[in-house]
Design an enzyme around this catalytic site. Structure first.
Site, mmCIF file in Angstrom:
data_model
loop_
_atom_site.group_PDB
_atom_site.id
_atom_site.type_symbol
_atom_site.label_atom_id
_atom_site.label_comp_id
_atom_site.label_asym_id
_atom_site.label_seq_id
_atom_site.Cartn_x
_atom_site.Cartn_y
_atom_site.Cartn_z
ATOM 1 N N ASP A 115 0.828 -1.211 0.000
ATOM 2 C CA ASP A 115 0.000 0.000 0.000
ATOM 3 C C ASP A 115 0.866 1.267 0.000
ATOM 4 O O ASP A 115 0.549 2.244 -0.675
ATOM 5 C CB ASP A 115 -0.882 -0.028 1.268
ATOM 6 C CG ASP A 115 -2.228 0.661 1.082
ATOM 7 O OD1 ASP A 115 -2.560 1.035 -0.058
ATOM 8 O OD2 ASP A 115 -2.944 0.814 2.088
ATOM 9 N N ASN A 153 1.134 8.199 5.168
ATOM 10 C CA ASN A 153 2.465 7.707 5.547
ATOM 11 C C ASN A 153 2.426 6.544 6.529
ATOM 12 O O ASN A 153 3.266 5.662 6.459
ATOM 13 C CB ASN A 153 3.316 8.869 6.076
ATOM 14 C CG ASN A 153 2.697 9.534 7.277
ATOM 15 O OD1 ASN A 153 1.493 9.431 7.512
ATOM 16 N ND2 ASN A 153 3.511 10.208 8.057
ATOM 17 N N GLU A 207 -3.746 16.516 13.813
ATOM 18 C CA GLU A 207 -2.345 16.065 13.793
ATOM 19 C C GLU A 207 -1.767 16.499 12.454
ATOM 20 O O GLU A 207 -2.016 15.850 11.432
ATOM 21 C CB GLU A 207 -2.290 14.540 13.921
ATOM 22 C CG GLU A 207 -2.701 14.009 15.283
ATOM 23 C CD GLU A 207 -1.666 14.266 16.351
ATOM 24 O OE1 GLU A 207 -0.569 14.777 16.043
ATOM 25 O OE2 GLU A 207 -1.964 13.989 17.524
ATOM 26 N N CYS A 222 5.736 13.050 9.807
ATOM 27 C CA CYS A 222 5.356 14.410 10.219
ATOM 28 C C CYS A 222 6.307 15.018 11.229
ATOM 29 O O CYS A 222 6.561 16.207 11.217
ATOM 30 C CB CYS A 222 3.959 14.360 10.809
ATOM 31 S SG CYS A 222 3.811 13.126 12.116
ATOM 32 N N GLU A 234 7.799 22.377 4.958
ATOM 33 C CA GLU A 234 7.804 20.922 5.087
ATOM 34 C C GLU A 234 7.933 20.294 3.698
ATOM 35 O O GLU A 234 7.153 20.619 2.797
ATOM 36 C CB GLU A 234 6.497 20.453 5.741
ATOM 37 C CG GLU A 234 6.486 18.963 5.992
ATOM 38 C CD GLU A 234 5.162 18.457 6.563
ATOM 39 O OE1 GLU A 234 4.104 18.793 6.015
ATOM 40 O OE2 GLU A 234 5.205 17.716 7.561
ATOM 41 N N GLU A 253 -2.866 12.577 20.729
ATOM 42 C CA GLU A 253 -3.173 11.165 20.545
ATOM 43 C C GLU A 253 -2.315 10.372 21.533
ATOM 44 O O GLU A 253 -1.358 10.880 22.094
ATOM 45 C CB GLU A 253 -2.888 10.742 19.094
ATOM 46 C CG GLU A 253 -3.804 11.485 18.128
ATOM 47 C CD GLU A 253 -3.915 10.867 16.743
ATOM 48 O OE1 GLU A 253 -2.886 10.679 16.104
ATOM 49 O OE2 GLU A 253 -5.058 10.596 16.330
HETATM 50 P P1 NAD Z 1 -3.352 15.797 3.138
HETATM 51 O O1 NAD Z 1 -3.611 16.957 4.019
HETATM 52 O O2 NAD Z 1 -3.188 16.021 1.695
HETATM 53 O O3 NAD Z 1 -4.519 14.718 3.289
HETATM 54 C C1 NAD Z 1 -4.871 14.173 4.542
HETATM 55 C C2 NAD Z 1 -6.251 13.557 4.457
HETATM 56 O O4 NAD Z 1 -7.227 14.599 4.361
HETATM 57 C C3 NAD Z 1 -6.487 12.660 3.247
HETATM 58 O O5 NAD Z 1 -7.236 11.545 3.658
HETATM 59 C C4 NAD Z 1 -7.283 13.542 2.322
HETATM 60 O O6 NAD Z 1 -8.121 12.835 1.426
HETATM 61 C C5 NAD Z 1 -8.136 14.329 3.301
HETATM 62 N N1 NAD Z 1 -8.649 15.605 2.822
HETATM 63 C C6 NAD Z 1 -8.129 16.429 1.894
HETATM 64 N N2 NAD Z 1 -8.910 17.532 1.757
HETATM 65 C C7 NAD Z 1 -9.933 17.402 2.635
HETATM 66 C C8 NAD Z 1 -11.056 18.214 2.977
HETATM 67 N N3 NAD Z 1 -11.262 19.399 2.409
HETATM 68 N N4 NAD Z 1 -11.893 17.777 3.940
HETATM 69 C C9 NAD Z 1 -11.688 16.607 4.553
HETATM 70 N N5 NAD Z 1 -10.645 15.786 4.266
HETATM 71 C C10 NAD Z 1 -9.776 16.181 3.318
HETATM 72 O O7 NAD Z 1 -2.067 15.086 3.776
HETATM 73 P P2 NAD Z 1 -1.196 13.882 3.179
HETATM 74 O O8 NAD Z 1 -0.429 14.404 2.017
HETATM 75 O O9 NAD Z 1 -2.023 12.654 3.045
HETATM 76 O O10 NAD Z 1 -0.184 13.610 4.388
HETATM 77 C C11 NAD Z 1 0.962 14.354 4.586
HETATM 78 C C12 NAD Z 1 0.763 15.413 5.643
HETATM 79 O O11 NAD Z 1 0.253 14.834 6.827
HETATM 80 C C13 NAD Z 1 2.058 16.086 6.035
HETATM 81 O O12 NAD Z 1 1.856 17.469 6.200
HETATM 82 C C14 NAD Z 1 2.387 15.444 7.359
HETATM 83 O O13 NAD Z 1 3.214 16.216 8.197
HETATM 84 C C15 NAD Z 1 1.032 15.237 7.946
HETATM 85 N N6 NAD Z 1 1.069 14.178 8.965
HETATM 86 C C16 NAD Z 1 0.912 14.517 10.292
HETATM 87 C C17 NAD Z 1 0.971 13.535 11.282
HETATM 88 C C18 NAD Z 1 0.827 13.883 12.745
HETATM 89 O O14 NAD Z 1 0.542 12.986 13.533
HETATM 90 N N7 NAD Z 1 0.989 15.124 13.176
HETATM 91 C C19 NAD Z 1 1.174 12.205 10.908
HETATM 92 C C20 NAD Z 1 1.326 11.900 9.565
HETATM 93 C C21 NAD Z 1 1.264 12.886 8.600
#
Ligand code: NAD
Length: 481
Positions: free
Chosen positions: A94, A153, A250, A284, A378, A455
């Site tokens: 995945d 991730n 998060e 992250c 980032e 969390e």
């Molecule tokens: P992303 O923000 O593009 O997407 C995250 C999720 O939100 C996806 O499931 C996406 O489909 C959904 N989404 C997008 N637009 C939305 C909307 N308008 N309403 C509701 N849901 C919506 O992030 P990504 O690229 O999947 O992941 C990378 C980011 O996540 C990085 O910035 C990373 O730092 C962060 N991250 C944070 C943590 C933490 O615990 N703090 C952990 C992992 C990743």
């Protein structure tokens, strides 16, 4: 390649697999680009169906004894451990992450969360507040239906980290995984059912951002927990505010890792590697701004490039592989653009670089200045910026000069300085002589733009429940007329 990644159906609603009625969602294996599963998104009616199923099932789940809810979660943790190898393989397909990582980090951490919150559930109690003869007692109640939205991730870990405290407290959940990595959450739904979870308590809908947005604004949803970027967090938080919904956010970071000249250079280099290159840098909390005190900078860079040169890059299903592909071609191209920007800004490329195809090698920039784009934004890939510093006060100010505040690390043998720095750093998690360890026992989450809420640990209980005060009058009612 043969694989078994295709699930029975794309969604999981009310205890059973259901096919999506929305647009197609192909799942690609990042290493080969091969389609390993063909899914369909949920349509708007199916999102509503999932929240309705959750709302219908939740009161009976909340009415169980907490020890009974906990038993289901602990059984699910056991099933995950029994199927560890199969689940690690699916996670690698995945996400593209090396099997040597997915065996130890992803599902194992999810199982820890299920076990921890399963055990914690029966220990959550209220308070009694004496008022002379009258008294107040408090009840910690479930919120109702919680929406979980995940990043790509750590897809299965994120699903477990959200589901475990939510379900332990008597909530139901509708979870939308990232469209890049939709498979693990479906497995979690099956495992929870097998462990005895009643139908409707954990549901999975698939889709891109629009499906997430539909879920966040569903009137039955009482709380939204998002793991994603700051930009998405701002949209989701605003949408949740319209319905006064609780949130956990998060989000992203640009965390500092600070190495003083009295530290063990070998340990600090090891931590910098873990803090930047694990999961091909897609973490992250990564310490992507590595501040090194000037006296040890040459030695630090020498050992870093020597050790980075030893990395084994390749097929993620090969047990020897330490560094896998980036999750998608789009993300790999974003990382390459960031590397090109660093070079154009005058940072010195010490090792790594653009790579090719799905792979970006461990990349280190030295001579990085605070104002450079690569030191501020980032990148979410294996790109480390090394910055020189002279004094403790200077590095603390520079480390904190960011809108983010997810994590920070300090390497020093000076005990007092380590604690002083931990106190001064603006971050939700700070490590001293360690980096990126996130055991379920410790709260995890960000400050500033990196998020809201925590969390893991007992702190997560507060974010999946609300307090009710019950005032008990013991005497006559004293009315004025
Ligand atoms: P992303 O923000 O593009 O997407 C995250 C999720 O939100 C996806 O499931 C996406 O489909 C959904 N989404 C997008 N637009 C939305 C909307 N308008 N309403 C509701 N849901 C919506 O992030 P990504 O690229 O999947 O992941 C990378 C980011 O996540 C990085 O910035 C990373 O730092 C962060 N991250 C944070 C943590 C933490 O615990 N703090 C952990 C992992 C990743």
């Amino acid at each position: 390649m043969t694989h078994d990644a295709q699930p029975g159906a794309s969604l999981y609603i009310n205890g059973a697999p259901v096919e999506g009625r929305g647009p197609d969602l192909d799942v690609l294996y990042p290493f080969t680009g091969e389609v390993i599963a063909r899914l369909r998104e949920a349509d708007v009616a199916q999102v509503a169906q999932a929240t309705a199923a959750a709302a219908a099932a939740q009161p009976a789940w909340a009415a169980l004894r907490p020890v009974e809810r906990g038993r289901v979660l602990i059984r699910a943790a056991q099933i995950i451990r029994e199927r560890a190898e199969e689940l690690a393989r699916l996670e690698t397909l995945d996400t593209g992450k090396p099997i040597q990582e997915t065996r130890v980090a992803d599902w194992p951490s999810g199982a820890d969360a299920l076990e921890y919150f399963g055990g914690l559930a029966p220990t959550v109690t209220g308070q009694t507040i004496p008022l002379g003869s009258d008294f107040v007692y408090t009840i910690r109640e479930a919120l109702g239906v919680c929406a979980g939205i995940g990043a790509w991730n750590y897809p299965s870990q994120i699903a477990c980290w959200k589901a475990a405290p939510a379900l332990a407290m008597g909530n139901a959940m509708v979870f939308k995984p990232s469209e890049e990595t939709p498979l693990g959450a479906l497995k979690l739904a099956e495992i929870l059912t097998e462990a005895g979870l009643p139908a409707g308590i954990f549901n999975v809908v698939q889709g891109r951002g629009a499906v997430g947005a539909a879920l966040v604004s569903d009137p039955r949803v009482a709380k939204v927990s998002l793991t994603g970027s700051v930009a998405t967090g701002q949209k989701v938080y605003a949408a949740a505010a319209a319905g006064m919904r609780h949130v956990t956010m998060e989000l992203g970071g640009k965390s500092p890792l600070i190495v003083f000249d009295d530290a063990s250079v070998e340990d600090a280099v090891g931590a910098a590697i873990l803090a930047n290159f694990y999961s091909s840098g897609q973490i992250c909390s990564n310490g992507t701004r590595v501040f090194v005190q000037r006296g040890i900078l040459p030695e630090f860079l020498k050992r870093l490039s020597e050790r980075a040169a030893e990395v084994r890059i390749g097929d993620p299903l090969d047990e020897a592989t330490q560094h896998g592909p980036i999750v998608s071609a789009a993300q790999a191209n974003k990382i390459r653009a960031a590397i090109a920007k660093g070079q154009a800004e005058g940072a010195r490329l010490v090792c790594g670089g653009a790579g090719d195809g799905a792979f970006v090698p461990p990349t280190v920039f030295a001579d990085v200045a605070d104002a450079m784009w690569i030191a501020r934004e980032e990148i979410f890939g294996p790109v480390m910026s090394v910055l020189a510093f002279e004094t403790e006060a200077e590095v603390l100010a520079r480390a904190n000069a960011t809108p983010y505040g997810l994590a920070a690390g300090v390497f020093t043998r000076d005990l007092a300085r380590g604690h002083r720095m931990a106190a001064g750093l603006q971050a939700g998690t700070t490590w001293i002589n360690a980096y990126n360890l996130t055991p379920v026992e410790a709260p995890f989450g960000g400050v500033k733009m990196s998020g809201i809420g925590r969390e893991n640990s007992a702190a997560a209980i507060d974010h999946y429940s609300q307090l009710k005060s019950v005032y008990v009058g013991m005497g006559a009612v004293d009315a004025p007329y």
